[in-house]
Scaffold this motif. Structure first.
Motif, PDB file in Angstrom:
ATOM      1  N   UNK A  88      -8.188  16.014   0.024  1.00 37.02           N
ATOM      2  CA  UNK A  88      -7.646  16.170  -1.330  1.00 37.02           C
ATOM      3  C   UNK A  88      -6.345  15.383  -1.494  1.00 37.02           C
ATOM      4  N   UNK A  89      -5.459  15.465  -0.507  1.00 36.23           N
ATOM      5  CA  UNK A  89      -4.201  14.708  -0.600  1.00 36.23           C
ATOM      6  C   UNK A  89      -4.443  13.205  -0.592  1.00 36.23           C
ATOM      7  N   UNK A  90      -5.394  12.778   0.230  1.00 32.87           N
ATOM      8  CA  UNK A  90      -5.707  11.346   0.267  1.00 32.87           C
ATOM      9  C   UNK A  90      -6.245  10.882  -1.082  1.00 32.87           C
ATOM     10  N   UNK A  91      -7.124  11.669  -1.693  1.00 34.15           N
ATOM     11  CA  UNK A  91      -7.658  11.298  -3.012  1.00 34.15           C
ATOM     12  C   UNK A  91      -6.561  11.276  -4.073  1.00 34.15           C
ATOM     13  N   UNK A  92      -5.628  12.236  -3.989  1.00 33.34           N
ATOM     14  CA  UNK A  92      -4.523  12.251  -4.952  1.00 33.34           C
ATOM     15  C   UNK A  92      -3.648  11.014  -4.801  1.00 33.34           C
ATOM     16  N   UNK A  93      -3.376  10.636  -3.572  1.00 36.76           N
ATOM     17  CA  UNK A  93      -2.518   9.478  -3.338  1.00 36.76           C
ATOM     18  C   UNK A  93      -3.182   8.209  -3.840  1.00 36.76           C
ATOM     19  N   UNK A  94      -4.476   8.062  -3.599  1.00 38.88           N
ATOM     20  CA  UNK A  94      -5.146   6.816  -3.940  1.00 38.88           C
ATOM     21  C   UNK A  94      -5.539   6.740  -5.405  1.00 38.88           C
ATOM     22  N   UNK A  95      -5.160   7.702  -6.205  1.00 40.84           N
ATOM     23  CA  UNK A  95      -5.306   7.540  -7.655  1.00 40.84           C
ATOM     24  C   UNK A  95      -4.235   6.610  -8.218  1.00 40.84           C
ATOM     25  N   UNK A  96      -3.207   6.347  -7.436  1.00 39.08           N
ATOM     26  CA  UNK A  96      -2.134   5.444  -7.867  1.00 39.08           C
ATOM     27  C   UNK A  96      -2.409   4.056  -7.284  1.00 39.08           C
ATOM     28  N   UNK A  97      -2.324   3.002  -8.104  1.00 35.61           N
ATOM     29  CA  UNK A  97      -2.648   1.648  -7.606  1.00 35.61           C
ATOM     30  C   UNK A  97      -1.742   1.190  -6.472  1.00 35.61           C
ATOM     31  N   UNK A  98      -0.466   1.574  -6.514  1.00 35.11           N
ATOM     32  CA  UNK A  98       0.442   1.125  -5.449  1.00 35.11           C
ATOM     33  C   UNK A  98       0.045   1.678  -4.089  1.00 35.11           C
ATOM     34  N   UNK A  99      -0.652   2.821  -4.090  1.00 37.67           N
ATOM     35  CA  UNK A  99      -1.075   3.401  -2.817  1.00 37.67           C
ATOM     36  C   UNK A  99      -2.065   2.507  -2.095  1.00 37.67           C
ATOM     37  N   UNK A 100      -2.886   1.767  -2.841  1.00 38.56           N
ATOM     38  CA  UNK A 100      -3.834   0.867  -2.193  1.00 38.56           C
ATOM     39  C   UNK A 100      -3.106  -0.260  -1.470  1.00 38.56           C
ATOM     40  N   UNK A 101      -2.022  -0.747  -2.076  1.00 42.86           N
ATOM     41  CA  UNK A 101      -1.249  -1.795  -1.417  1.00 42.86           C
ATOM     42  C   UNK A 101      -0.574  -1.262  -0.154  1.00 42.86           C
ATOM     43  N   UNK A 102      -0.029  -0.041  -0.269  1.00 45.49           N
ATOM     44  CA  UNK A 102       0.592   0.568   0.924  1.00 45.49           C
ATOM     45  C   UNK A 102      -0.446   0.791   2.010  1.00 45.49           C
ATOM     46  N   UNK A 103      -1.647   1.228   1.608  1.00 43.45           N
ATOM     47  CA  UNK A 103      -2.703   1.463   2.586  1.00 43.45           C
ATOM     48  C   UNK A 103      -3.113   0.203   3.303  1.00 43.45           C
ATOM     49  N   UNK A 104      -3.163  -0.908   2.571  1.00 40.96           N
ATOM     50  CA  UNK A 104      -3.529  -2.177   3.213  1.00 40.96           C
ATOM     51  C   UNK A 104      -2.496  -2.585   4.244  1.00 40.96           C
ATOM     52  N   UNK A 105      -1.214  -2.400   3.922  1.00 42.23           N
ATOM     53  CA  UNK A 105      -0.174  -2.751   4.888  1.00 42.23           C
ATOM     54  C   UNK A 105      -0.188  -1.809   6.089  1.00 42.23           C
ATOM     55  N   UNK A 106      -0.543  -0.564   5.856  1.00 43.22           N
ATOM     56  CA  UNK A 106      -0.626   0.376   6.987  1.00 43.22           C
ATOM     57  C   UNK A 106      -1.768   0.005   7.918  1.00 43.22           C
ATOM     58  N   UNK A 107      -2.887  -0.445   7.340  1.00 47.89           N
ATOM     59  CA  UNK A 107      -4.003  -0.845   8.186  1.00 47.89           C
ATOM     60  C   UNK A 107      -3.639  -2.051   9.040  1.00 47.89           C
ATOM     61  N   UNK A 108      -2.778  -2.910   8.500  1.00 45.00           N
ATOM     62  CA  UNK A 108      -2.359  -4.085   9.271  1.00 45.00           C
ATOM     63  C   UNK A 108      -1.535  -3.689  10.484  1.00 45.00           C
ATOM     64  N   UNK A 109      -0.781  -2.617  10.348  1.00 41.89           N
ATOM     65  CA  UNK A 109       0.048  -2.152  11.475  1.00 41.89           C
ATOM     66  C   UNK A 109      -0.470  -0.821  12.014  1.00 41.89           C
ATOM     67  N   UNK A 110      -1.785  -0.661  11.999  1.00 46.46           N
ATOM     68  CA  UNK A 110      -2.369   0.628  12.404  1.00 46.46           C
ATOM     69  C   UNK A 110      -2.080   0.958  13.857  1.00 46.46           C
ATOM     70  N   UNK A 111      -2.024  -0.062  14.725  1.00 46.91           N
ATOM     71  CA  UNK A 111      -1.786   0.211  16.145  1.00 46.91           C
ATOM     72  C   UNK A 111      -0.431   0.831  16.393  1.00 46.91           C
ATOM     73  N   UNK A 112       0.612   0.187  15.830  1.00 51.39           N
ATOM     74  CA  UNK A 112       1.971   0.704  16.028  1.00 51.39           C
ATOM     75  C   UNK A 112       2.131   2.066  15.378  1.00 51.39           C
TER      76      UNK A 112
END
Length: 427
Positions: free
Chosen positions: A144-168
Motif C-alpha cells: 500500500x505504501x509503495x502504491x501511494x508513493x508511486x502515484x507521484x511522478x517524481x517517485x518514478x525518477x527517485x525509483x530509477x536512481x535507487x535501482x541504479x545504486x541498488x547494491x550500495x
C-alpha cells in the motif's frame, strides 16, 4: 427557481456524493446484518462486522473519484484532487484487505479449540495463523505504501536512481535493518519449524511461564505471577530454553524430602501410595508413582525422591507441593524423630552461670533493677593485689571477709582493673 453557480456545484456535488455513499453503506450494512442473523453460521456475521468500517471509508472515496470528473474544475486542480483521493483509495483498500485477513484468521482459529485437554494440533494451528496473519499485515502495508508513493511522478525518477545504486543501498539498508530482518525471518521460521507454540509452558532465563503471544518481532511470555516477558524472536534461536509442553503437556513431577536413616522405607512408600496420592484432588493422573532413596547427604540424612505424573506442568507443580506437605505431615505424626532437625548445643560461661545464681540468692538483681550500676561496676573494697605466696585459700578468706557481697571472679576482675577497693598495694 434557484440557480446553482459553477462554484457551488464544485462544492455541493462532492458533498452530495459522499452523503449518498454513506446512505448506500448504511443500507448495505443493515441488509447484510439482517441476512447474517438468519443463518446459523458465524462466518457471515464476522464478514459484516469486519467490512463495516473499511466500506465506510471506501464508498465515499469512490463516489468522489467519480464526481470530480463530472464537475468543472481546472486541470491542475483535478490532477491534485485525483492523486489525493487515489492515495485514500489505496489506504482504504489496504484497510479492507487487513480486515479480510483478520476474518480468515478468526474463522480458522474458531475451528481449533485450544481449551481441549489434548490441544497440541490446535495450538500448532493457532501459532501458524497468528504468525502468518502478522506477516500478511506487513506485506499489505508495504504494498500500500509503495502504491501511494508511486502515484507521484517524481517517485518514478527517485525509483530509477535507487535501482541504479541498488547494491550500495541494499548493503546500507541490510546493516541498518538487521535486527528487524532477523526477527521477521525468525517469526517465519517459528511458523514452519514450531519450536514454540501458543500456550506452551516454557522456562526462559530461569523464568517459568506460558507463551501468550507470538508476534512478528517478539514473543510474550506470561509468568506464573502474571508478569509479561517480552523476548525478541531472534533470541529464541540464539539461546536455549526449556519447553515443557513441546509434544505433550503430560509431565512427571519430582519432589525431594530428607529423613533420618532409620525411617522405615516400606512405611514411607505405603504413606505415599495410600495416603498422599489419593488425596491429591485429581492432580495425580494415576500413571506414574515411585519412591526411592537417591542419595545420602554429608550430614547422614536420606534423600528420598518421590515421582508422580500429572496431565500438564501446572498440575505437576501443584502435585509436588501436595506431596511435600502430606509426606512431612504423615511422617511427623507417625515418626516425629525421623524429621530433619538442626540441634545446636549452647554452653554457657560457668562463671556467668555461677554469678547469676548467687545474684539471685543474695537479692542483687533487685538492687541492680532499682537503678544502681551493674554488678561488674560495683566497687570492690576487699580487693588486694596478690603476693607471690598467695594461695586460693587466702583469696577465699578475703572474699568471705568482704563487707559487700563479692565472688572470686569479682576479685580477679578488680585486680585486672587496678581497683583495690581502698586496699593498699604492696606485699
Amino acid at each position: 427557481m434557484v440557480e446553482i453557480t459553477p462554484n457551488w456545484q464544485q462544492v455541493l456535488i462532492p458533498i452530495g456524493a459522499v452523503l449518498i455513499a454513506w446512505i448506500v453503506h448504511i443500507i448495505v450494512f443493515l441488509t447484510g446484518k439482517w441476512v447474517a442473523r438468519q443463518t446459523p453460521w458465524p462466518f457471515d456475521d464476522d464478514l459484516v462486522n469486519y467490512s463495516k468500517w473499511p466500506l465506510f471509508t471506501l464508498f465515499p472515496v469512490i463516489a468522489i473519484l467519480i464526481t470530480i470528473s463530472r464537475i468543472n474544475i481546472s486541470p491542475d486542480t483535478y490532477v491534485d484532487l485525483h492523486r489525493a483521493f487515489m492515495v485514500m483509495l489505496i489506504l482504504s483498500l489496504a484497510f479492507y484487505a487487513c480486515n479480510m485477513v483478520r476474518l480468515a484468521a478468526t474463522t480458522l482459529q474458531r475451528a481449533q479449540n485450544v481449551e481441549a485437554e489434548n490441544n497440541l494440533h490446535a495450538r500448532v494451528v493457532h501459532t501458524q495463523i497468528q504468525v502468518f496473519k502478522r506477516l500478511c499485515y506487513g506485506f499489505i502495508l508495504i504494498i500500500a505504501l509503495a502504491c501511494c508513493v508511486f502515484t507521484f511522478p517524481t517517485a518514478w525518477q527517485i525509483g530509477a536512481s535507487l535501482l541504479a545504486s541498488a547494491g550500495v543501498m541494499g548493503i546500507v539498508l541490510g546493516i541498518a535493518a538487521k535486527p528487524i530482518l532477523e526477527n521477521t525471518l525468525a517469526s517465519f521460521i517459528i511458523a514452519i519449524t514450531q519450536p514454540i507454540l501458543l500456550d506452551d509452558e516454557v522456562v526462559i532465563d530461569g523464568e517459568y511461564g506460558r507463551i501468550e503471544g507470538v508476534h512478528s518481532m517478539y514473543i510474550v511470555v506470561r509468568t506464573w505471577d502474571a508478569r509479561r516477558l517480552i523476548i525478541p524472536l531472534a533470541r529464541v534461536f540464539q539461546s536455549s530454553f526449556e519447553n515443557w509442553s513441546r509434544r505433550s503437556p503430560w509431565k512427571i513431577g519430582t519432589a525431594y524430602v530428607y529423613f533420618d536413616p532409620s525411617v522405615p522405607m516400606a512405611d514411607i512408600r505405603t504413606i505415599f501410595t495410600q495416603h498422599v496420592l489419593p488425596t491429591s484432588g485429581g492432580l495425580w493422573d494415576g500413571k506414574v508413582a515411585n519412591c526411592a532413596v537417591t542419595d545420602v547427604t554429608t550430614d547422614g540424612w536420606l534423600q528420598i525422591r518421590f515421582l508422580a505424573s500429572a496431565r500438564d506442568p501446572s498440575k505437576a507443580f501443584d502435585l509436588r507441593c501436595h506431596i511435600r506437605e502430606k509426606i512431612i505431615e504423615e511422617v511427623g505424626r507417625r515418626y516425629p524423630w525421623a524429621l530433619v532437625r538442626r540441634r545446636v548445643e549452647v554452653v554457657n560461661d560457668p562463671f556467668a552461670a555461677l554469678e547469676k545464681l548467687k545474684r539471685q540468692d543474695s537479692g542483687l538483681d533487685d538492687v541492680c533493677r532499682a537503678g544502681r550500676e551493674p554488678l561488674r561496676n560495683l566497687p570492690i573494697s576487699a580487693a588486694r593485689p596478690l603476693r607471690d605466696e598467695t594461695t586460693m585459700t587466702d583469696i577465699h578468706n578475703v572474699v568471705s571477709d568482704s563487707p559487700t557481697p563479692m565472688y572470686e571472679k569479682d576479685y580477679f576482675d578488680g585486680l585486672a582493673r587496678g581497683d583495690d577497693g581502698g586496699g593498699h598495694h604492696g606485699s
